[in-house]
Design a protein around this motif. Structure first.
Motif, short mmCIF file in Angstrom:
data_model
loop_
_atom_site.label_atom_id
_atom_site.label_comp_id
_atom_site.label_asym_id
_atom_site.label_seq_id
_atom_site.Cartn_x
_atom_site.Cartn_y
_atom_site.Cartn_z
N ILE A 77 -13.39 -22.38 -77.34
CA ILE A 77 -12.37 -23.20 -76.57
C ILE A 77 -13.85 -22.84 -75.59
O ILE A 77 -14.23 -22.74 -75.67
CB ILE A 77 -11.16 -22.95 -75.81
N THR A 78 -13.98 -24.17 -74.13
CA THR A 78 -14.84 -24.67 -73.01
C THR A 78 -13.66 -23.67 -72.34
O THR A 78 -12.71 -23.79 -71.42
CB THR A 78 -15.27 -25.75 -73.25
N GLY A 109 -18.13 -24.43 -68.66
CA GLY A 109 -17.97 -25.38 -70.22
C GLY A 109 -19.04 -24.43 -71.68
O GLY A 109 -19.39 -24.84 -71.88
N TRP A 137 -18.35 -21.62 -73.92
CA TRP A 137 -17.64 -21.52 -75.43
C TRP A 137 -16.54 -20.03 -74.99
O TRP A 137 -17.98 -18.80 -74.78
CB TRP A 137 -18.91 -21.35 -76.77
N LYS A 152 -6.68 -31.37 -70.88
CA LYS A 152 -8.02 -31.98 -70.31
C LYS A 152 -8.89 -31.39 -69.69
O LYS A 152 -9.66 -32.17 -68.79
CB LYS A 152 -6.94 -33.45 -69.46
N ARG A 193 -10.33 -28.57 -71.16
CA ARG A 193 -11.01 -27.70 -72.08
C ARG A 193 -11.41 -28.74 -73.54
O ARG A 193 -10.57 -29.87 -74.26
CB ARG A 193 -10.21 -26.55 -72.66
N ARG A 194 -12.56 -28.40 -74.14
CA ARG A 194 -12.79 -29.03 -75.34
C ARG A 194 -12.44 -27.81 -76.33
O ARG A 194 -12.12 -26.83 -75.94
CB ARG A 194 -14.28 -29.47 -75.66
N ARG A 195 -12.53 -27.60 -76.89
CA ARG A 195 -12.01 -27.42 -78.60
C ARG A 195 -12.41 -27.05 -79.90
O ARG A 195 -12.68 -28.56 -80.18
CB ARG A 195 -10.64 -27.13 -79.08
N LYS A 196 -13.20 -26.19 -81.05
CA LYS A 196 -13.72 -26.44 -81.69
C LYS A 196 -13.78 -25.61 -82.56
O LYS A 196 -14.56 -24.83 -82.16
CB LYS A 196 -15.67 -27.04 -81.22
#
Length: 154
Positions: free
Chosen positions: A39-40, A45, A47, A120, A122-125
């Motif tokens: 996650i960010t 931002g 990882w 809303k 964080r990003r996840r990958k």
């Protein structure tokens, strides 16, 4: 499974200055390949893995699973086996930092929610172990991510 623990670096004057956190190494196995969910951070931002503070009435692994849900929307099985520790400085304000040591617990992810508390923010990958390790700043965490092998979990 034994991952060689790197020495922890702490920029503090007293042990009581250090705070403990619990982190989630969220993983899945796809076509015999291990993938790590990253996650960010909210501010920069970059990882990281989900992590957070101890919670009353919860084991460390349960706390890690709770953070995986809140920060990444990940649900799954939390192993009680600590994989290792990493240290970092938590930024509280532009000039205030809090030294932290995070204990890492593996979470085998069964599902990812479309809606979760921090979706809303964080990003996840999913990443390979090697790529996940290359993305983090903390050398101890990088080693844990790179060397993680779920076949050694009980």
């Amino acid at each position: 499974m034994f991952i060689k623990q790197l020495p922890i670096r702490c920029a503090c004057t007293h042990k009581s200055d250090v705070r403990s956190q619990f982190a989630a190494l969220c993983y899945r196995v796809v076509k015999n390949r291990v993938e790590i969910l990253m996650i960010t951070t909210r501010r920069s931002g970059r990882w990281i893995v989900p992590k957070g503070w101890p919670m009353d009435g919860m084991t460390p692994a349960e706390c890690a699973a709770q953070e995986a849900w809140e920060e990444a929307g990940a649900k799954g099985y939390a192993h009680d086996h600590c994989l290792g520790l990493f240290s970092y400085n938590k930024m509280l304000e532009p000039e205030a930092v809090l030294p932290c040591v995070a204990m890492v617990y593996p979470i085998r992810v069964k599902s990812l929610a479309n809606a979760y508390p921090e979706m809303k923010q964080r990003r996840r990958k999913w990443f390979s172990r090697k790529k996940a390790a290359s993305l983090v700043l903390e050398p101890e965490l990088a080693r844990i991510l790179r060397d993680f092998d779920p076949k050694y979990l009980k």
